[in-house]
Motif scaffolding. Structure first.
Motif, PDB file in Angstrom:
ATOM      1  N   SER A  31      30.432  -8.121 -26.995  1.00 49.79           N
ATOM      2  CA  SER A  31      30.244  -8.999 -25.841  1.00 49.79           C
ATOM      3  C   SER A  31      28.882  -8.790 -25.181  1.00 49.79           C
ATOM      4  O   SER A  31      28.241  -9.755 -24.764  1.00 49.79           O
ATOM      5  N   ALA A  32      28.425  -7.541 -25.094  1.00 51.87           N
ATOM      6  CA  ALA A  32      27.123  -7.277 -24.473  1.00 51.87           C
ATOM      7  C   ALA A  32      26.002  -7.951 -25.268  1.00 51.87           C
ATOM      8  O   ALA A  32      25.071  -8.527 -24.690  1.00 51.87           O
ATOM      9  N   ALA A  33      26.080  -7.893 -26.586  1.00 56.33           N
ATOM     10  CA  ALA A  33      25.069  -8.526 -27.435  1.00 56.33           C
ATOM     11  C   ALA A  33      25.110 -10.046 -27.287  1.00 56.33           C
ATOM     12  O   ALA A  33      24.066 -10.704 -27.258  1.00 56.33           O
ATOM     13  N   ALA A  34      26.298 -10.612 -27.166  1.00 56.75           N
ATOM     14  CA  ALA A  34      26.433 -12.062 -26.982  1.00 56.75           C
ATOM     15  C   ALA A  34      25.835 -12.488 -25.644  1.00 56.75           C
ATOM     16  O   ALA A  34      25.161 -13.523 -25.559  1.00 56.75           O
ATOM     17  N   LEU A  35      26.056 -11.702 -24.606  1.00 57.71           N
ATOM     18  CA  LEU A  35      25.489 -12.008 -23.295  1.00 57.71           C
ATOM     19  C   LEU A  35      23.961 -11.946 -23.334  1.00 57.71           C
ATOM     20  O   LEU A  35      23.278 -12.839 -22.826  1.00 57.71           O
ATOM     21  N   ARG A  36      23.414 -10.912 -23.944  1.00 53.77           N
ATOM     22  CA  ARG A  36      21.950 -10.782 -24.041  1.00 53.77           C
ATOM     23  C   ARG A  36      21.351 -11.934 -24.843  1.00 53.77           C
ATOM     24  O   ARG A  36      20.333 -12.523 -24.461  1.00 53.77           O
ATOM     25  N   ARG A  37      21.979 -12.256 -25.968  1.00 44.44           N
ATOM     26  CA  ARG A  37      21.455 -13.318 -26.835  1.00 44.44           C
ATOM     27  C   ARG A  37      21.521 -14.676 -26.151  1.00 44.44           C
ATOM     28  O   ARG A  37      20.586 -15.478 -26.240  1.00 44.44           O
ATOM     29  N   ALA A  38      22.627 -14.951 -25.449  1.00 47.18           N
ATOM     30  CA  ALA A  38      22.762 -16.230 -24.745  1.00 47.18           C
ATOM     31  C   ALA A  38      21.700 -16.356 -23.653  1.00 47.18           C
ATOM     32  O   ALA A  38      21.127 -17.431 -23.459  1.00 47.18           O
ATOM     33  N   GLU A  39      21.424 -15.276 -22.948  1.00 48.69           N
ATOM     34  CA  GLU A  39      20.400 -15.315 -21.903  1.00 48.69           C
ATOM     35  C   GLU A  39      19.033 -15.630 -22.504  1.00 48.69           C
ATOM     36  O   GLU A  39      18.261 -16.418 -21.962  1.00 48.69           O
ATOM     37  N   ILE A  40      18.734 -15.050 -23.650  1.00 49.81           N
ATOM     38  CA  ILE A  40      17.464 -15.326 -24.335  1.00 49.81           C
ATOM     39  C   ILE A  40      17.425 -16.766 -24.835  1.00 49.81           C
ATOM     40  O   ILE A  40      16.424 -17.466 -24.679  1.00 49.81           O
ATOM     41  N   LEU A  41      18.523 -17.231 -25.432  1.00 49.35           N
ATOM     42  CA  LEU A  41      18.582 -18.600 -25.946  1.00 49.35           C
ATOM     43  C   LEU A  41      18.405 -19.628 -24.832  1.00 49.35           C
ATOM     44  O   LEU A  41      17.797 -20.682 -25.034  1.00 49.35           O
ATOM     45  N   ALA A  42      18.938 -19.334 -23.655  1.00 56.75           N
ATOM     46  CA  ALA A  42      18.850 -20.270 -22.532  1.00 56.75           C
ATOM     47  C   ALA A  42      17.399 -20.551 -22.150  1.00 56.75           C
ATOM     48  O   ALA A  42      17.087 -21.627 -21.624  1.00 56.75           O
ATOM     49  N   ARG A  43      16.514 -19.603 -22.418  1.00 56.40           N
ATOM     50  CA  ARG A  43      15.101 -19.753 -22.068  1.00 56.40           C
ATOM     51  C   ARG A  43      14.250 -20.218 -23.246  1.00 56.40           C
ATOM     52  O   ARG A  43      13.028 -20.337 -23.121  1.00 56.40           O
ATOM     53  N   GLY A  44      14.883 -20.476 -24.382  1.00 54.50           N
ATOM     54  CA  GLY A  44      14.141 -20.886 -25.573  1.00 54.50           C
ATOM     55  C   GLY A  44      13.573 -22.285 -25.460  1.00 54.50           C
ATOM     56  O   GLY A  44      14.062 -23.123 -24.695  1.00 54.50           O
ATOM     57  N   ALA A  45      12.539 -22.554 -26.225  1.00 56.24           N
ATOM     58  CA  ALA A  45      11.885 -23.863 -26.230  1.00 56.24           C
ATOM     59  C   ALA A  45      12.880 -24.965 -26.556  1.00 56.24           C
ATOM     60  O   ALA A  45      13.602 -24.888 -27.554  1.00 56.24           O
ATOM     61  N   GLY A  46      12.947 -25.963 -25.694  1.00 58.72           N
ATOM     62  CA  GLY A  46      13.834 -27.100 -25.912  1.00 58.72           C
ATOM     63  C   GLY A  46      15.265 -26.883 -25.477  1.00 58.72           C
ATOM     64  O   GLY A  46      16.070 -27.805 -25.516  1.00 58.72           O
ATOM     65  N   HIS A  47      15.614 -25.680 -25.054  1.00 56.26           N
ATOM     66  CA  HIS A  47      16.981 -25.392 -24.625  1.00 56.26           C
ATOM     67  C   HIS A  47      17.114 -25.589 -23.118  1.00 56.26           C
ATOM     68  O   HIS A  47      16.195 -25.283 -22.359  1.00 56.26           O
ATOM     69  N   ILE A  48      18.271 -26.098 -22.690  1.00 58.58           N
ATOM     70  CA  ILE A  48      18.525 -26.278 -21.256  1.00 58.58           C
ATOM     71  C   ILE A  48      19.445 -25.188 -20.717  1.00 58.58           C
ATOM     72  O   ILE A  48      19.612 -25.047 -19.513  1.00 58.58           O
ATOM     73  N   GLY A  49      20.065 -24.444 -21.598  1.00 62.78           N
ATOM     74  CA  GLY A  49      20.976 -23.383 -21.201  1.00 62.78           C
ATOM     75  C   GLY A  49      21.673 -22.819 -22.427  1.00 62.78           C
ATOM     76  O   GLY A  49      21.354 -23.181 -23.561  1.00 62.78           O
ATOM     77  N   ALA A  50      22.630 -21.922 -22.169  1.00 58.32           N
ATOM     78  CA  ALA A  50      23.389 -21.312 -23.264  1.00 58.32           C
ATOM     79  C   ALA A  50      24.673 -20.711 -22.704  1.00 58.32           C
ATOM     80  O   ALA A  50      24.807 -20.522 -21.495  1.00 58.32           O
ATOM     81  N   VAL A  51      25.608 -20.432 -23.590  1.00 55.08           N
ATOM     82  CA  VAL A  51      26.847 -19.762 -23.213  1.00 55.08           C
ATOM     83  C   VAL A  51      27.095 -18.589 -24.147  1.00 55.08           C
ATOM     84  O   VAL A  51      26.629 -18.575 -25.288  1.00 55.08           O
ATOM     85  N   ALA A  52      27.834 -17.628 -23.625  1.00 53.46           N
ATOM     86  CA  ALA A  52      28.360 -16.536 -24.446  1.00 53.46           C
ATOM     87  C   ALA A  52      29.872 -16.656 -24.355  1.00 53.46           C
ATOM     88  O   ALA A  52      30.418 -16.872 -23.268  1.00 53.46           O
ATOM     89  N   PHE A  53      30.544 -16.565 -25.498  1.00 50.44           N
ATOM     90  CA  PHE A  53      32.002 -16.657 -25.497  1.00 50.44           C
ATOM     91  C   PHE A  53      32.595 -15.797 -26.599  1.00 50.44           C
ATOM     92  O   PHE A  53      31.885 -15.332 -27.493  1.00 50.44           O
ATOM     93  N   SER A  54      33.898 -15.596 -26.509  1.00 45.85           N
ATOM     94  CA  SER A  54      34.612 -14.866 -27.564  1.00 45.85           C
ATOM     95  C   SER A  54      35.770 -15.732 -28.045  1.00 45.85           C
ATOM     96  O   SER A  54      36.231 -16.630 -27.335  1.00 45.85           O
TER      97      SER A  54
END
Length: 83
Positions: A31-54
């Motif tokens: 879960s910690a890795a999913a949260l970190r990755r989603a936060e990074i993805l949310a700031r990626g070029a062309g992205h408006i946001g992201a979610v982390a889920f299980s």
């Protein structure tokens, strides 16, 4: 076989019509890795946001329960079930 839990980070983008669409989901180790990755993805070029889920279930039978939202980052649709 017993249930297995998968942790996922998934970005959101805007399609040609201006509607939010889910990007490519990425499996994470926990879960910690999913949260970190989603936060990074949310700031990626062309992205408006992201979610982390299980999501938990039995991969042998293909039966899985509903996804459990861990956290939203950025501008993510309120009703994720509609996607």
């Amino acid at each position: 076989m017993s249930d297995v839990t998968y942790y996922v980070a998934m970005p959101f983008l805007i399609d040609a019509d201006g509607s939010p669409v889910a990007g490519t989901a990425e499996e994470c180790q926990n879960s910690a890795a999913a949260l970190r990755r989603a936060e990074i993805l949310a700031r990626g070029a062309g992205h408006i946001g992201a979610v982390a889920f299980s999501r938990s279930g039995d991969p042998m039978t293909g039966e899985f329960g509903d996804a459990k939202l861990l956290r939203k980052f950025g501008s993510v649709p309120e009703d994720l079930g509609a996607l």
